[in-house]
Motif scaffolding. Sequence first.
Motif, PDB file in Angstrom:
ATOM      1  N   ASP A  97      10.158  -7.055  33.496  1.00  0.00           N
ATOM      2  CA  ASP A  97      10.733  -5.948  34.004  1.00  0.00           C
ATOM      3  C   ASP A  97      12.228  -6.097  33.395  1.00  0.00           C
ATOM      4  O   ASP A  97      12.932  -5.088  33.058  1.00  0.00           O
ATOM      5  N   GLU A  98      12.650  -7.371  33.524  1.00  0.00           N
ATOM      6  CA  GLU A  98      14.224  -7.626  33.260  1.00  0.00           C
ATOM      7  C   GLU A  98      14.449  -7.590  31.465  1.00  0.00           C
ATOM      8  O   GLU A  98      15.325  -7.111  31.016  1.00  0.00           O
ATOM      9  N   LEU A 102      16.452  -4.922  28.650  1.00  0.00           N
ATOM     10  CA  LEU A 102      17.285  -5.813  27.944  1.00  0.00           C
ATOM     11  C   LEU A 102      17.287  -5.829  26.541  1.00  0.00           C
ATOM     12  O   LEU A 102      18.513  -5.663  25.776  1.00  0.00           O
ATOM     13  N   LYS A 103      16.172  -6.199  26.019  1.00  0.00           N
ATOM     14  CA  LYS A 103      15.932  -6.262  24.396  1.00  0.00           C
ATOM     15  C   LYS A 103      16.257  -5.116  23.852  1.00  0.00           C
ATOM     16  O   LYS A 103      16.561  -4.995  22.744  1.00  0.00           O
ATOM     17  N   LEU A 104      16.134  -3.760  24.505  1.00  0.00           N
ATOM     18  CA  LEU A 104      16.400  -2.701  23.893  1.00  0.00           C
ATOM     19  C   LEU A 104      17.805  -2.014  24.324  1.00  0.00           C
ATOM     20  O   LEU A 104      18.174  -1.178  24.276  1.00  0.00           O
ATOM     21  N   GLY A 105      18.615  -2.975  25.057  1.00  0.00           N
ATOM     22  CA  GLY A 105      19.949  -2.710  25.258  1.00  0.00           C
ATOM     23  C   GLY A 105      20.260  -1.955  26.589  1.00  0.00           C
ATOM     24  O   GLY A 105      21.416  -1.413  26.853  1.00  0.00           O
ATOM     25  N   VAL A 106      19.384  -1.892  27.555  1.00  0.00           N
ATOM     26  CA  VAL A 106      19.430  -1.219  28.766  1.00  0.00           C
ATOM     27  C   VAL A 106      19.524  -2.421  29.716  1.00  0.00           C
ATOM     28  O   VAL A 106      18.860  -3.479  29.967  1.00  0.00           O
ATOM     29  N   ILE A 107      20.176  -2.095  31.045  1.00  0.00           N
ATOM     30  CA  ILE A 107      20.033  -2.855  32.116  1.00  0.00           C
ATOM     31  C   ILE A 107      18.593  -3.332  32.536  1.00  0.00           C
ATOM     32  O   ILE A 107      17.792  -2.506  32.608  1.00  0.00           O
ATOM     33  N   GLY A 108      18.341  -4.776  32.659  1.00  0.00           N
ATOM     34  CA  GLY A 108      17.021  -5.127  33.130  1.00  0.00           C
ATOM     35  C   GLY A 108      17.236  -5.780  34.291  1.00  0.00           C
ATOM     36  O   GLY A 108      17.843  -7.130  34.352  1.00  0.00           O
ATOM     37  N   GLN A 109      16.623  -5.301  35.466  1.00  0.00           N
ATOM     38  CA  GLN A 109      17.071  -5.843  36.660  1.00  0.00           C
ATOM     39  C   GLN A 109      15.789  -5.665  37.769  1.00  0.00           C
ATOM     40  O   GLN A 109      15.004  -4.712  37.542  1.00  0.00           O
ATOM     41  N   GLU A 110      15.682  -6.633  38.732  1.00  0.00           N
ATOM     42  CA  GLU A 110      14.460  -6.624  39.522  1.00  0.00           C
ATOM     43  C   GLU A 110      14.367  -5.325  40.374  1.00  0.00           C
ATOM     44  O   GLU A 110      13.209  -4.608  40.160  1.00  0.00           O
ATOM     45  N   GLY A 113      17.333   0.313  37.898  1.00  0.00           N
ATOM     46  CA  GLY A 113      17.071   0.947  36.417  1.00  0.00           C
ATOM     47  C   GLY A 113      15.590   0.536  36.078  1.00  0.00           C
ATOM     48  O   GLY A 113      14.735   0.633  36.922  1.00  0.00           O
ATOM     49  N   PRO A 114      15.165   0.434  34.852  1.00  0.00           N
ATOM     50  CA  PRO A 114      14.019   0.414  34.101  1.00  0.00           C
ATOM     51  C   PRO A 114      13.044  -0.527  34.965  1.00  0.00           C
ATOM     52  O   PRO A 114      11.794  -0.376  35.145  1.00  0.00           O
ATOM     53  N   GLY A 115      13.671  -1.668  35.239  1.00  0.00           N
ATOM     54  CA  GLY A 115      12.812  -3.024  35.789  1.00  0.00           C
ATOM     55  C   GLY A 115      12.447  -2.279  37.146  1.00  0.00           C
ATOM     56  O   GLY A 115      11.112  -2.806  37.665  1.00  0.00           O
ATOM     57  N   GLY A 116      13.264  -2.096  37.958  1.00  0.00           N
ATOM     58  CA  GLY A 116      12.794  -1.272  39.169  1.00  0.00           C
ATOM     59  C   GLY A 116      11.769  -0.252  39.122  1.00  0.00           C
ATOM     60  O   GLY A 116      10.901  -0.137  39.949  1.00  0.00           O
ATOM     61  N   PHE A 117      11.961   0.616  38.153  1.00  0.00           N
ATOM     62  CA  PHE A 117      11.180   1.647  38.003  1.00  0.00           C
ATOM     63  C   PHE A 117       9.738   0.940  37.597  1.00  0.00           C
ATOM     64  O   PHE A 117       8.694   1.398  38.221  1.00  0.00           O
ATOM     65  N   ALA A 118       9.657  -0.160  36.832  1.00  0.00           N
ATOM     66  CA  ALA A 118       8.402  -0.684  36.439  1.00  0.00           C
ATOM     67  C   ALA A 118       7.669  -1.321  37.681  1.00  0.00           C
ATOM     68  O   ALA A 118       6.650  -1.131  37.981  1.00  0.00           O
ATOM     69  N   TYR A 119       8.636  -2.105  38.444  1.00  0.00           N
ATOM     70  CA  TYR A 119       8.103  -2.722  39.681  1.00  0.00           C
ATOM     71  C   TYR A 119       7.685  -1.824  40.570  1.00  0.00           C
ATOM     72  O   TYR A 119       6.517  -1.910  41.276  1.00  0.00           O
ATOM     73  N   GLY A 120       8.235  -0.498  40.650  1.00  0.00           N
ATOM     74  CA  GLY A 120       8.041   0.365  41.811  1.00  0.00           C
ATOM     75  C   GLY A 120       6.547   0.773  41.351  1.00  0.00           C
ATOM     76  O   GLY A 120       5.638   1.019  42.284  1.00  0.00           O
ATOM     77  N   LEU A 277      24.450 -10.125  31.070  1.00  0.00           N
ATOM     78  CA  LEU A 277      23.012 -10.358  31.252  1.00  0.00           C
ATOM     79  C   LEU A 277      22.265 -10.978  30.014  1.00  0.00           C
ATOM     80  O   LEU A 277      22.881 -10.404  28.618  1.00  0.00           O
ATOM     81  N   ASN A 278      21.661 -12.026  30.020  1.00  0.00           N
ATOM     82  CA  ASN A 278      21.117 -12.648  28.715  1.00  0.00           C
ATOM     83  C   ASN A 278      19.597 -12.347  28.691  1.00  0.00           C
ATOM     84  O   ASN A 278      18.846 -12.539  29.292  1.00  0.00           O
ATOM     85  N   PRO A 279      19.246 -11.501  27.659  1.00  0.00           N
ATOM     86  CA  PRO A 279      17.918 -11.112  27.374  1.00  0.00           C
ATOM     87  C   PRO A 279      16.780 -12.394  27.281  1.00  0.00           C
ATOM     88  O   PRO A 279      15.968 -12.021  27.374  1.00  0.00           O
ATOM     89  N   ASP A 280      17.324 -13.412  27.103  1.00  0.00           N
ATOM     90  CA  ASP A 280      16.519 -14.589  26.898  1.00  0.00           C
ATOM     91  C   ASP A 280      16.410 -15.428  28.099  1.00  0.00           C
ATOM     92  O   ASP A 280      15.623 -16.454  28.160  1.00  0.00           O
ATOM     93  N   PHE A 281      17.086 -15.415  29.055  1.00  0.00           N
ATOM     94  CA  PHE A 281      17.377 -15.998  30.383  1.00  0.00           C
ATOM     95  C   PHE A 281      17.750 -15.255  31.424  1.00  0.00           C
ATOM     96  O   PHE A 281      18.978 -14.987  31.812  1.00  0.00           O
ATOM     97  N   THR A 282      16.782 -14.690  32.266  1.00  0.00           N
ATOM     98  CA  THR A 282      17.208 -13.658  33.071  1.00  0.00           C
ATOM     99  C   THR A 282      17.089 -14.236  34.593  1.00  0.00           C
ATOM    100  O   THR A 282      16.763 -15.225  34.668  1.00  0.00           O
ATOM    101  N   ARG A 283      17.392 -13.313  35.514  1.00  0.00           N
ATOM    102  CA  ARG A 283      17.393 -13.794  37.020  1.00  0.00           C
ATOM    103  C   ARG A 283      15.892 -14.427  37.414  1.00  0.00           C
ATOM    104  O   ARG A 283      15.878 -15.518  37.917  1.00  0.00           O
ATOM    105  N   ALA A 284      14.829 -13.877  36.755  1.00  0.00           N
ATOM    106  CA  ALA A 284      13.719 -14.473  37.081  1.00  0.00           C
ATOM    107  C   ALA A 284      13.358 -15.905  36.716  1.00  0.00           C
ATOM    108  O   ALA A 284      12.797 -16.779  37.336  1.00  0.00           O
ATOM    109  N   ASN A 285      13.943 -15.930  35.529  1.00  0.00           N
ATOM    110  CA  ASN A 285      13.933 -17.459  34.795  1.00  0.00           C
ATOM    111  C   ASN A 285      14.900 -18.377  35.639  1.00  0.00           C
ATOM    112  O   ASN A 285      14.623 -19.694  36.024  1.00  0.00           O
TER     113      ASN A 285
END
Length: 441
Positions: A97-98, A102-110, A113-120, A277-285
């Motif tokens: 989700d994160e 992020l790799k597409l240049g958009v906020i990736g968060q739990e 944004g789209p991360g929350g959408f996916a998780y939802g 935000l680092n697309p290779d090391f996110t909050r999950a990591n």
Amino acid sequence: MKKFNVLIVGGGSTWTPGLLKAICSRQDTFPINRLVMYDINYERQKIIGEFAKVLFKEEYPDIHFSYTTDKEEAFTEDIDFVFVQMRTGGYEMREKDEKIPLKLGVIGQETCGPGGFAYGMRSIRDMIQLVKDVRSKTKDAWILNYTNPAAIVAIALQQMFPDDKRILNICDQPENLLRSYGRLLNMNERDFDPVYFGLNHFGWFTHLYDPQGNDKLPELREMILKNGFRPADYEQRDKSWLETYAMVQQMVRDFPDYLPNTYLQYYLYPDKVLKKLNPDFTRANEVQAGREKRVFEDCVRVAETGTAKDSNVVANDAHGEFILIVAESIAYNKGDNFIVILKNDGIISNLPDDAMVEVAASITSNGPRPYAVGEIPTFYKGLIEGQYAYEKLTVEAYMEGSYAKALQALTLNRTVVSAAKAREVLDALIEANKEYWPELR
Ligand code: G6P
Ligand code: MN
């Protein structure tokens, strides 16, 4: 005093040991007869379950405790409270989700944004099933839900179970903020009478009354503007959380009317936050290398040594405490004030009735009795309406299996904005979530 039967769903969570410690420390105010922990992941559940056995032997000898991965054992007729904190797809999916946005240049968060959408889109199915499982056994049990993204889960459950008055969606972030204000002002968080409005992870404090009725918010605003802002438990927090809290200063500088929830940083400064935000090391990591590792290692060690006396898993965190004090207020009809998620129905008079808003309410055995907020100013109303439309379309996308609505939802999200980006991110998330989402057509 009546003793309660409690079921924890998501017993293998990194947050569970803190909750268990809070259960021990509140045994005089919220006595428990039977506690069952349930998880679908036996490995995680076992490690935390064995920790719990040692902890309870030392601190809560008369509690009847067990853990299980068997639904039949978990869901029973005599449950009084279900505490839910599930994470469909686990940290493996949080990481996607994160990272995918992020790799597409958009906020990736739990949850934002789209991360929350996916998780939802993942949480809705399991949360609906959870409510059905509980209700197949008892209509009376209170379901207190932390499962994220709480804003989206709350809308979905409201739509599916409109007449169920014993589902309450909660979030510990307003409570975390109250603790942080308390530390700055040298006050206990329970001594505040807060006025708060918004959606989950999308709200503002407008007033913060002390027991004498003085509004402490203006003073706090000055302190934050001058000295910045830190979480109450900053000594225990990872770098990313400290950066998040630090952003409150800029939010207050730009929009000084109210004190914002920290999550607003993703919507108000997506460009600025994205750079951090680092697309290779996110909050999950960060969680996996930090809290998850610490908690599970400590639980294993406690089970091996047979004592939890020197356990260093978090005690008295807001997450564990908050759900218990809400339960206590329901159990004993205390009417204490907490910030919770509710169907608007006029609480915020210039927002739609069906919005699931986050506001202060007196929590009683008949459920939350909210305090009216009244009209909110245009800027905040505009932000909330856009965000609510996004959340509602997300739920509709799920219920109808609609690609068109999913695309509309993501386009409306302030962390995305471009419809072309929304489509690109959506397609990548569909691919990654095949096992979990309904098919979108
Ligand atoms: C706060 C929020 C929760 C969220 C958590 C994430 O407590 O209220 O909704 O899940 O932060 O924390 P983490 O440490 O896992 O990033
Ligand atoms: Mn939350």
